[in-house]
Design an enzyme around this catalytic site. Structure first.
Site, PDB file in Angstrom:
ATOM      1  N   PRO A 151     -63.598 -14.116  87.212  1.00  0.00           N
ATOM      2  CA  PRO A 151     -64.054 -13.762  88.558  1.00  0.00           C
ATOM      3  C   PRO A 151     -63.811 -14.821  89.621  1.00  0.00           C
ATOM      4  O   PRO A 151     -63.960 -14.530  90.806  1.00  0.00           O
ATOM      5  CB  PRO A 151     -65.555 -13.517  88.360  1.00  0.00           C
ATOM      6  CG  PRO A 151     -65.906 -14.407  87.206  1.00  0.00           C
ATOM      7  CD  PRO A 151     -64.728 -14.339  86.298  1.00  0.00           C
TER       8      PRO A 151
ATOM      9  N   TYR B 138     -60.642 -15.368  70.270  1.00  0.00           N
ATOM     10  CA  TYR B 138     -60.887 -16.634  70.953  1.00  0.00           C
ATOM     11  C   TYR B 138     -61.042 -17.755  69.917  1.00  0.00           C
ATOM     12  O   TYR B 138     -62.063 -17.856  69.225  1.00  0.00           O
ATOM     13  CB  TYR B 138     -62.142 -16.565  71.819  1.00  0.00           C
ATOM     14  CG  TYR B 138     -62.121 -15.535  72.916  1.00  0.00           C
ATOM     15  CD1 TYR B 138     -60.919 -15.014  73.389  1.00  0.00           C
ATOM     16  CD2 TYR B 138     -63.298 -15.081  73.490  1.00  0.00           C
ATOM     17  CE1 TYR B 138     -60.900 -14.056  74.404  1.00  0.00           C
ATOM     18  CE2 TYR B 138     -63.290 -14.138  74.520  1.00  0.00           C
ATOM     19  CZ  TYR B 138     -62.088 -13.626  74.961  1.00  0.00           C
ATOM     20  OH  TYR B 138     -62.086 -12.680  75.954  1.00  0.00           O
TER      21      TYR B 138
ATOM     22  N   PHE C 272     -59.005 -21.194  90.006  1.00  0.00           N
ATOM     23  CA  PHE C 272     -58.275 -21.582  91.217  1.00  0.00           C
ATOM     24  C   PHE C 272     -59.148 -21.469  92.459  1.00  0.00           C
ATOM     25  O   PHE C 272     -59.176 -22.385  93.300  1.00  0.00           O
ATOM     26  CB  PHE C 272     -57.021 -20.718  91.386  1.00  0.00           C
ATOM     27  CG  PHE C 272     -56.177 -21.119  92.567  1.00  0.00           C
ATOM     28  CD1 PHE C 272     -55.268 -22.159  92.467  1.00  0.00           C
ATOM     29  CD2 PHE C 272     -56.294 -20.464  93.786  1.00  0.00           C
ATOM     30  CE1 PHE C 272     -54.502 -22.545  93.555  1.00  0.00           C
ATOM     31  CE2 PHE C 272     -55.534 -20.841  94.883  1.00  0.00           C
ATOM     32  CZ  PHE C 272     -54.626 -21.886  94.763  1.00  0.00           C
TER      33      PHE C 272
END
Length: 337
Positions: free
Chosen positions: A200, A55, A205
């Site tokens: 999750p 990351y 969205f």
């Protein structure tokens, strides 16, 4: 917030996924905001923080180490190895690479031991037994406390667990990504492995924050995901409208409905939503105290599932790599869905 077990650790049922502060959705968050979000997450009751060396190519681990290092006794830190060599994104599950990754992660995280250390992805060239053997060596050396795996099948989990107990298996899991239900959840229950659900809320969205792809900034991984474009997007937006109405009926936000739904699915599930917004930190933490009635869980299941969502999780090449880890039975179940 309620707590749950991840191996020997008692952690907040809703943890904090740190990736978005450094990569994935458009680059690095300004340092002052990232610091504030992590501190707010701690204050809100999150005690389980998930990062990885890939990351931001080390940036995220350094951020976690710098901001949360002083709070080390209060938190459980999970990181991941096997998906970065130098400044390139490449999967390498060889024992030598796993051990080298751990040494560099310990320095960036400013800690003597990593609580939960995942094999981020399995490269298939290295037997899973050898990869887990290397992780077991790190446990014996006191550099990591427990072992995790990410995005592997139930069959691979069982092979790995035979070498050394696996504490957690991390998979994408939300109302619109139900792959763990094909066999992984059952294997986790049988072996006493915690299922850690990443993304999750459907990569934002299902929270209503990713409905317009024209607003994706450079570097946002969702720009290449089929579910966010064209006819698939239009079909999924209809589901989002109905899901938002269902959340309103349940007396919570859509993001909270996702998180509470996951906690209701199985008592061994822990989720790790991420955000760069302190208001969303508080919103997500509050979901840890929501108990959904069975009838609401059933409504979510019926509305958004593998049959009603349009589009694959990833672009074709990435999706092929993910699907290759499925057993024949799991692949057949997915194809029939």
């Amino acid at each position: 917030m309620q707590t749950r077990r991840v191996g020997p650790f008692e952690v907040s049922a809703i943890g904090f996924g740190c990736m978005g502060l450094s990569s994935g959705y458009g680059g690095k968050t300004p340092w002052w905001r990232a610091d504030r979000v992590l501190k707010d997450a701690l204050d809100a009751g999150h005690t389980f923080f998930d990062t990885a060396m890939v990351y931001g190519f080390g940036h995220n681990e350094k951020l976690v180490g710098r901001v949360l290092g002083k709070h080390r006794p209060r938190i459980t830190i999970a990181s991941k190895c096997g998906m970065m060599v130098g400044k390139e994104r490449r999967i390498d599950s060889t024992p030598a690479n796993i051990k080298a990754n751990c040494e560099s992660s310990l320095k960036r995280l400013n800690t003597d031991v990593i609580d939960l250390y995942y094999l981020h992805r399995w490269d298939k060239r290295t037997p899973i037994e050898d990869a887990v053997g290397a992780l077991a060596d790190l446990v014996a050396e006191g550099k990591i406390r427990t072992i995790g795996l990410s995005e592997v099948s139930a069959a691979t989990l069982r092979r790995a667990h035979a070498v050394h107990p696996i504490t957690a298996l991390q998979n994408e899991y939300s109302p619109w990504t139900r792959n763990p239900e094909l066999g992984v959840m059952q294997a986790c229950r049988e072996l006493g492995v915690t299922l850690v659900a990443f993304s999750p809320v459907g990569r934002g969205f299902l929270a209503g924050g990713a409905s317009d792809p024209s607003k994706f900034v450079k570097g946002d991984m969702r720009a290449g995901m089929p579910r966010f474009h064209g006819e698939a997007l239009q079909a999924n937006l209809k589901l989002l409208a109905a899901f938002t109405a269902l959340a309103r009926e349940a007396g919570c936000t859509p993001a909270q409905l996702c998180l509470a739904w996951l906690l209701a699915k199985d008592p061994t599930i822990v989720s790790i939503p991420g955000t760069t917004n302190s208001a969303h930190v508080a919103e997500n933490a509050a979901a840890g105290d929501i108990v959904l009635p069975p009838e609401v869980v059933a409504k979510v299941d019926a509305l958004i599932n593998e049959r009603t969502v349009t589009g694959s999780r990833y672009p074709p090449n990435m999706q092929k790599a993910v699907d290759s880890e499925l057993t024949p039975a799991e692949a057949a179940a997915q194809a029939a869905a």
